[in-house]
Structures are given as C-alpha cells and as structure tokens.
Motif scaffolding. Sequence first.
Motif, mmCIF file in Angstrom:
data_model
loop_
_atom_site.group_PDB
_atom_site.id
_atom_site.type_symbol
_atom_site.label_atom_id
_atom_site.label_comp_id
_atom_site.label_asym_id
_atom_site.label_seq_id
_atom_site.Cartn_x
_atom_site.Cartn_y
_atom_site.Cartn_z
ATOM 1 N N VAL A 1 0.852 -1.193 0.000
ATOM 2 C CA VAL A 1 0.000 0.000 0.000
ATOM 3 C C VAL A 1 0.886 1.240 0.000
ATOM 4 C CG1 VAL A 1 -1.747 1.285 1.283
ATOM 5 C CG2 VAL A 1 -1.846 -1.213 1.192
ATOM 6 N N PRO A 2 0.681 2.186 -0.921
ATOM 7 C CA PRO A 2 1.535 3.379 -0.988
ATOM 8 C C PRO A 2 1.422 4.218 0.283
ATOM 9 C CG PRO A 2 0.258 3.117 -3.011
ATOM 10 C CD PRO A 2 -0.288 2.131 -2.033
ATOM 11 N N PRO A 3 2.531 4.630 0.877
ATOM 12 C CA PRO A 3 2.472 5.471 2.086
ATOM 13 C C PRO A 3 1.739 6.787 1.843
ATOM 14 C CG PRO A 3 4.676 4.561 1.783
ATOM 15 C CD PRO A 3 3.921 4.238 0.547
ATOM 16 N N ALA A 4 1.872 7.341 0.627
ATOM 17 C CA ALA A 4 1.191 8.606 0.335
ATOM 18 C C ALA A 4 -0.314 8.449 0.445
ATOM 19 C CB ALA A 4 1.579 9.085 -1.065
ATOM 20 N N LEU A 5 -0.842 7.315 0.037
ATOM 21 C CA LEU A 5 -2.280 7.075 0.125
ATOM 22 C C LEU A 5 -2.721 6.971 1.587
ATOM 23 C CD1 LEU A 5 -4.886 6.539 -1.427
ATOM 24 C CD2 LEU A 5 -4.286 4.110 -1.455
ATOM 25 N N VAL A 6 -1.900 6.335 2.397
ATOM 26 C CA VAL A 6 -2.213 6.218 3.821
ATOM 27 C C VAL A 6 -2.186 7.594 4.482
ATOM 28 C CG1 VAL A 6 -1.514 5.170 6.003
ATOM 29 C CG2 VAL A 6 -1.291 3.878 3.875
ATOM 30 N N GLU A 7 -1.184 8.403 4.159
ATOM 31 C CA GLU A 7 -1.093 9.749 4.738
ATOM 32 C C GLU A 7 -2.261 10.616 4.303
ATOM 33 O OE1 GLU A 7 2.668 11.270 3.579
ATOM 34 O OE2 GLU A 7 3.830 9.786 4.723
ATOM 35 N N ALA B 1 -5.304 9.585 3.503
ATOM 36 C CA ALA B 1 -6.499 9.145 4.221
ATOM 37 C C ALA B 1 -6.448 9.574 5.682
ATOM 38 C CB ALA B 1 -6.637 7.629 4.121
ATOM 39 N N ALA B 2 -5.254 9.551 6.291
ATOM 40 C CA ALA B 2 -5.121 9.981 7.679
ATOM 41 C C ALA B 2 -5.390 11.469 7.825
ATOM 42 C CB ALA B 2 -3.723 9.634 8.198
ATOM 43 N N LEU B 3 -4.951 12.273 6.859
ATOM 44 C CA LEU B 3 -5.229 13.713 6.890
ATOM 45 C C LEU B 3 -6.722 13.999 6.761
ATOM 46 C CD1 LEU B 3 -2.278 15.122 4.730
ATOM 47 C CD2 LEU B 3 -2.585 15.292 7.213
ATOM 48 N N ASP B 4 -7.436 13.103 6.108
ATOM 49 C CA ASP B 4 -8.891 13.262 5.980
ATOM 50 C C ASP B 4 -9.634 12.792 7.220
ATOM 51 O OD1 ASP B 4 -8.651 14.335 3.475
ATOM 52 O OD2 ASP B 4 -8.914 12.414 2.435
ATOM 53 N N GLY B 5 -8.906 12.373 8.231
ATOM 54 C CA GLY B 5 -9.525 11.982 9.493
ATOM 55 C C GLY B 5 -9.791 10.500 9.641
ATOM 56 N N LEU C 1 -7.966 0.363 7.580
ATOM 57 C CA LEU C 1 -7.961 -1.062 7.287
ATOM 58 C C LEU C 1 -9.050 -1.423 6.287
ATOM 59 C CD1 LEU C 1 -7.129 -4.017 7.785
ATOM 60 C CD2 LEU C 1 -8.642 -4.022 9.786
ATOM 61 N N VAL C 2 -10.271 -0.940 6.536
ATOM 62 C CA VAL C 2 -11.417 -1.349 5.723
ATOM 63 C C VAL C 2 -11.422 -0.662 4.368
ATOM 64 C CG1 VAL C 2 -13.941 -1.353 5.602
ATOM 65 C CG2 VAL C 2 -12.792 -1.905 7.754
ATOM 66 N N ASN C 3 -11.100 0.638 4.331
ATOM 67 C CA ASN C 3 -11.266 1.415 3.102
ATOM 68 C C ASN C 3 -9.997 1.545 2.263
ATOM 69 O OD1 ASN C 3 -13.937 1.910 3.832
ATOM 70 N ND2 ASN C 3 -13.418 3.782 4.932
ATOM 71 N N VAL C 4 -8.836 1.277 2.851
ATOM 72 C CA VAL C 4 -7.585 1.462 2.109
ATOM 73 C C VAL C 4 -6.838 0.132 1.955
ATOM 74 C CG1 VAL C 4 -5.364 2.642 2.037
ATOM 75 C CG2 VAL C 4 -7.399 3.859 2.877
ATOM 76 N N PHE C 5 -6.507 -0.491 3.063
ATOM 77 C CA PHE C 5 -5.624 -1.651 3.009
ATOM 78 C C PHE C 5 -6.321 -2.886 2.431
ATOM 79 C CE2 PHE C 5 -3.072 0.999 5.647
ATOM 80 C CZ PHE C 5 -1.781 0.531 5.517
#
Length: 295
Positions: free
Chosen positions: A183-189, A191-195, A202-206
């Motif tokens: 999973v790209p770290p940029a995508l995780v960051e 999604a985290a910035l969006d709250g 886990l459910v929506n990204v990974f």
Amino acid sequence: MTTTSPSRHARSATTARTVRRSRRRGGGLLAVPLSWVYALVLAAPLYYLLVSALKTNIEIFTHPFALPKDWLWGNFRTAWQTAHLGQALANSALISAVAIVLTLGLALPAAFALARLDNRLSRLVTGAFSAGFLIPPFAALIPTVILAIKLHMFYTREFQMLFLPASALPLSVLLLTQFMKTVPPALVESAALDGAGNWRLLVNVFVPIAMPGVVSVAILQLLTFWNEYLFSLTITGTAPDLRTAQVALPTLVSDATNFGVLTAGTVLTLLPVYVAYSLASRRMQEALTAGAVKG
C-alpha cells in the motif's frame, strides 16, 4: 582514430532486432506445445476420475481410460446414501466457512498492524508467527485433544471451527502482511489527513488494495480446511451427524470395495470445493486486473 559509420550502426541495430524477434518466435512456438502438454497432465487424472465413477470394478482395471460401456449413474446415488454424504458435505461446508471467516477476521488486523509498524516488537511478533511453521501438525494432536476434553468440546464441530483458524494464522498473517506492505504510504497519509482512523484505514484502504491477497488466503485455507482429515477424525469423530466429508468418504472402503462407487463419492466431495475455487480464483483475477489498471 577510427570512426564508425552510421550505416554500420544501423546494420547492427537491425541485426539485434532480428535476433530478438527470432528468439520471441522460437519461444512462442515452444510455448504452445508445452501449454498443451501441461493441460493434458492436469486433465488426465480428472478424466480418469470421472469415467471411473461410471464403471464397474472390472472395467476400471481392464480399460482404465476407456469410456464406460454402461454409464452407471447409480454409483453416485449409492455413494451418497451409503456414506451419508449430504450431512457430511454440509458439515464440511459449515466448518470451512466459519473457519475462513474467523481466520480472516483475526489475520487482517494482525497483518495491518505488522505492515504499518517497523520496530522490535513487530519483528518479534512476525518471528513468533514464523515459528508456527516449525511445529508439525501431528505434534499438536495430543495437546489439542486434551484441550478439547478440558473445554468439554470433544466430538463437536464448534471446537473444529476454533482449531482450524488457529492452525492457519501463521501463514495467513505472513502472506497478508506482505500484500499490505504494498500500500503506498502517500495514500495512507492522505487518508489519515482526511480523518481516517485505524479501522477506516484497514477497511477502506488496506483491504481493497490487498484484496488479491485476501482472496488467495481464502482459497488456500478453503482447500486446507476442506481436505483436513486427521484432526477431523480425532476431534469431530465419526458420528454420521458430525463427521466431515473426508471422514465419511473412507466408509465406502471395505473388503469388497466397489471402486466405481468410491470414485463417485470422491467426485461428489471434490465438486463443491472445485466450484468455490473456480469462483474465488475468478474474483482474484478480477482484483489483480483492476489493480493493474488503476496502477
């Protein structure tokens, strides 16, 4: 000082392209017969199994690969009734389905945590899961039986549903961890910035990105759970209302075994898992294709 003419460079490039094209053509010509040979190797046992299910013992041994003279469809009915395969297949389906759900329910959060963390504790946990491969299954038989007796769950399907996920967790967690690390770290960051919290990540990204791995684990464990015999025989027992398909099938063996009936029973026990495998593998191919297009 010498110089190389442009025409010489052009001739060298043309020669190199010609060599590459000839190699590709040679590889393509070789791939076709090898593919047919591979398909034949896979199809021959299946064909033998199907035609044997419709034969008598004499035909099976004298003309193993010939079509049956008389198509004995009654072998399937005899196998179904003699081994009580209806209840056995239902037990196998129930145990396998519940065990797969529990396996994924436990393995996905564990793999998510191990994929996101990179510290001494995560490496220790990963090593603990890896150590699970060092324990041979039969070595855990006696402790498992004692545990089932202590929990008053011996000769029950419920204990089998709990035991199978425990035995499948090491491989499932390690495989899912490797998929989730892609999973790209940029995508995780983002999604985290969006709250998004850990659960939403886990459910929506990974899980969507690791879906090929999820389906692969589900297929692998389905085959393992469905074909499990030793612990099913020992823990669940041989009672007709509790036993699995793999335990019921040997009841067709006797001093005067009708191998046509036995083969028919084998086909009946293989058919459900083959259908499930075909559907799940197609889902995995769709997930892989979707990931390739998005990438």
